[in-house]
Scaffold this motif. Sequence first.
Motif, mmCIF file in Angstrom:
data_model
loop_
_atom_site.group_PDB
_atom_site.id
_atom_site.type_symbol
_atom_site.label_atom_id
_atom_site.label_comp_id
_atom_site.label_asym_id
_atom_site.label_seq_id
_atom_site.Cartn_x
_atom_site.Cartn_y
_atom_site.Cartn_z
ATOM 1 N N THR A 244 0.839 -1.197 0.000
ATOM 2 C CA THR A 244 0.000 0.000 0.000
ATOM 3 C C THR A 244 0.870 1.242 0.000
ATOM 4 O O THR A 244 1.855 1.317 0.738
ATOM 5 C CB THR A 244 -0.922 0.007 1.238
ATOM 6 O OG1 THR A 244 -1.640 -1.226 1.284
ATOM 7 C CG2 THR A 244 -1.908 1.152 1.181
ATOM 8 N N ASN B 129 0.470 5.473 0.370
ATOM 9 C CA ASN B 129 -0.457 6.495 0.821
ATOM 10 C C ASN B 129 0.286 7.818 0.973
ATOM 11 O O ASN B 129 1.500 7.835 1.205
ATOM 12 C CB ASN B 129 -1.075 6.077 2.158
ATOM 13 C CG ASN B 129 -2.426 6.699 2.392
ATOM 14 O OD1 ASN B 129 -2.582 7.911 2.292
ATOM 15 N ND2 ASN B 129 -3.404 5.873 2.706
ATOM 16 N N THR C 279 -10.142 2.024 5.997
ATOM 17 C CA THR C 279 -9.898 1.218 4.801
ATOM 18 C C THR C 279 -8.724 1.838 4.050
ATOM 19 O O THR C 279 -8.186 2.850 4.450
ATOM 20 C CB THR C 279 -11.139 1.211 3.894
ATOM 21 O OG1 THR C 279 -11.337 2.537 3.393
ATOM 22 C CG2 THR C 279 -12.371 0.745 4.650
ATOM 23 N N ASP C 280 -8.377 1.245 2.945
ATOM 24 C CA ASP C 280 -7.310 1.803 2.109
ATOM 25 C C ASP C 280 -7.871 2.730 1.037
ATOM 26 O O ASP C 280 -7.244 2.949 0.004
ATOM 27 C CB ASP C 280 -6.496 0.674 1.470
ATOM 28 C CG ASP C 280 -5.602 -0.028 2.469
ATOM 29 O OD1 ASP C 280 -5.190 0.626 3.443
ATOM 30 O OD2 ASP C 280 -5.329 -1.224 2.281
ATOM 31 N N SER D 161 -8.005 5.868 0.826
ATOM 32 C CA SER D 161 -7.170 7.027 0.539
ATOM 33 C C SER D 161 -5.834 6.648 -0.104
ATOM 34 O O SER D 161 -5.052 7.523 -0.477
ATOM 35 C CB SER D 161 -6.916 7.833 1.812
ATOM 36 O OG SER D 161 -6.175 7.059 2.738
ATOM 37 N N ALA D 162 -5.579 5.374 -0.263
ATOM 38 C CA ALA D 162 -4.307 4.921 -0.838
ATOM 39 C C ALA D 162 -4.235 5.268 -2.316
ATOM 40 O O ALA D 162 -5.225 5.158 -3.047
ATOM 41 C CB ALA D 162 -4.145 3.416 -0.652
ATOM 42 N N ALA E 274 -2.941 0.354 -3.925
ATOM 43 C CA ALA E 274 -3.298 -0.705 -2.975
ATOM 44 C C ALA E 274 -3.332 -2.017 -3.751
ATOM 45 O O ALA E 274 -4.256 -2.270 -4.524
ATOM 46 C CB ALA E 274 -4.637 -0.418 -2.315
ATOM 47 N N LYS F 96 -2.538 -6.393 -3.731
ATOM 48 C CA LYS F 96 -2.372 -7.590 -2.910
ATOM 49 C C LYS F 96 -2.165 -8.779 -3.828
ATOM 50 O O LYS F 96 -2.566 -8.760 -4.991
ATOM 51 C CB LYS F 96 -3.556 -7.810 -1.987
ATOM 52 C CG LYS F 96 -4.856 -8.155 -2.676
ATOM 53 C CD LYS F 96 -5.957 -8.384 -1.650
ATOM 54 C CE LYS F 96 -7.280 -8.656 -2.341
ATOM 55 N NZ LYS F 96 -8.335 -8.927 -1.380
ATOM 56 N N TYR G 262 4.983 3.893 1.869
ATOM 57 C CA TYR G 262 4.490 2.551 1.576
ATOM 58 C C TYR G 262 4.655 1.657 2.784
ATOM 59 O O TYR G 262 5.462 1.911 3.677
ATOM 60 C CB TYR G 262 5.215 1.954 0.360
ATOM 61 C CG TYR G 262 6.601 1.406 0.644
ATOM 62 C CD1 TYR G 262 6.786 0.075 0.994
ATOM 63 C CD2 TYR G 262 7.727 2.217 0.556
ATOM 64 C CE1 TYR G 262 8.053 -0.430 1.248
ATOM 65 C CE2 TYR G 262 8.995 1.722 0.798
ATOM 66 C CZ TYR G 262 9.144 0.391 1.148
ATOM 67 O OH TYR G 262 10.396 -0.101 1.405
ATOM 68 N N SER H 162 2.889 -6.387 9.931
ATOM 69 C CA SER H 162 3.507 -5.345 9.103
ATOM 70 C C SER H 162 4.981 -5.671 8.961
ATOM 71 O O SER H 162 5.668 -5.896 9.953
ATOM 72 C CB SER H 162 3.326 -3.970 9.749
ATOM 73 O OG SER H 162 1.959 -3.630 9.773
#
Length: 123
Positions: free
Chosen positions: A42, A44, A53-54, A56-57, A60, A62, A93, A106
């Motif tokens: 991610t 941002n 949630t993501d 605002s990324a 994003a 996966k 990131y 993380s």
Amino acid sequence: MATTSQPIRDYIRGDSRVINIQINQSDGATPFNLTGCEVFFTVNASTNPTADTDASAVIALKTSTFATPTNGLASVTITNAISQDIAPGTYYYDVQLKDSQGNITSLHQNQFLVIADITRAVT
């Protein structure tokens, strides 16, 4: 807790790039078996986004598909379609791992520096 990783510098807006992420066990040397896992990448504008949630990324991604899960190598691809509208600037990131038991860890975080592209027309 995430480790401070190398910044991703000079990412040129609009470029496609594969980001390879090596994930090791806690000893730092033995590859982590990624079978049944998901890896999240991610980017941002903030190191502390307020949304749960993501949403605002700016990026994003996966993946749960790994060429050889036992090697601990995950790859995500930033495509032109994903990056062409990102404004040049400093972003942040992180990489997170969701293991086969559903635990989230993380793994990496640092700056993600986007620079302007010169050529905008690609057709």
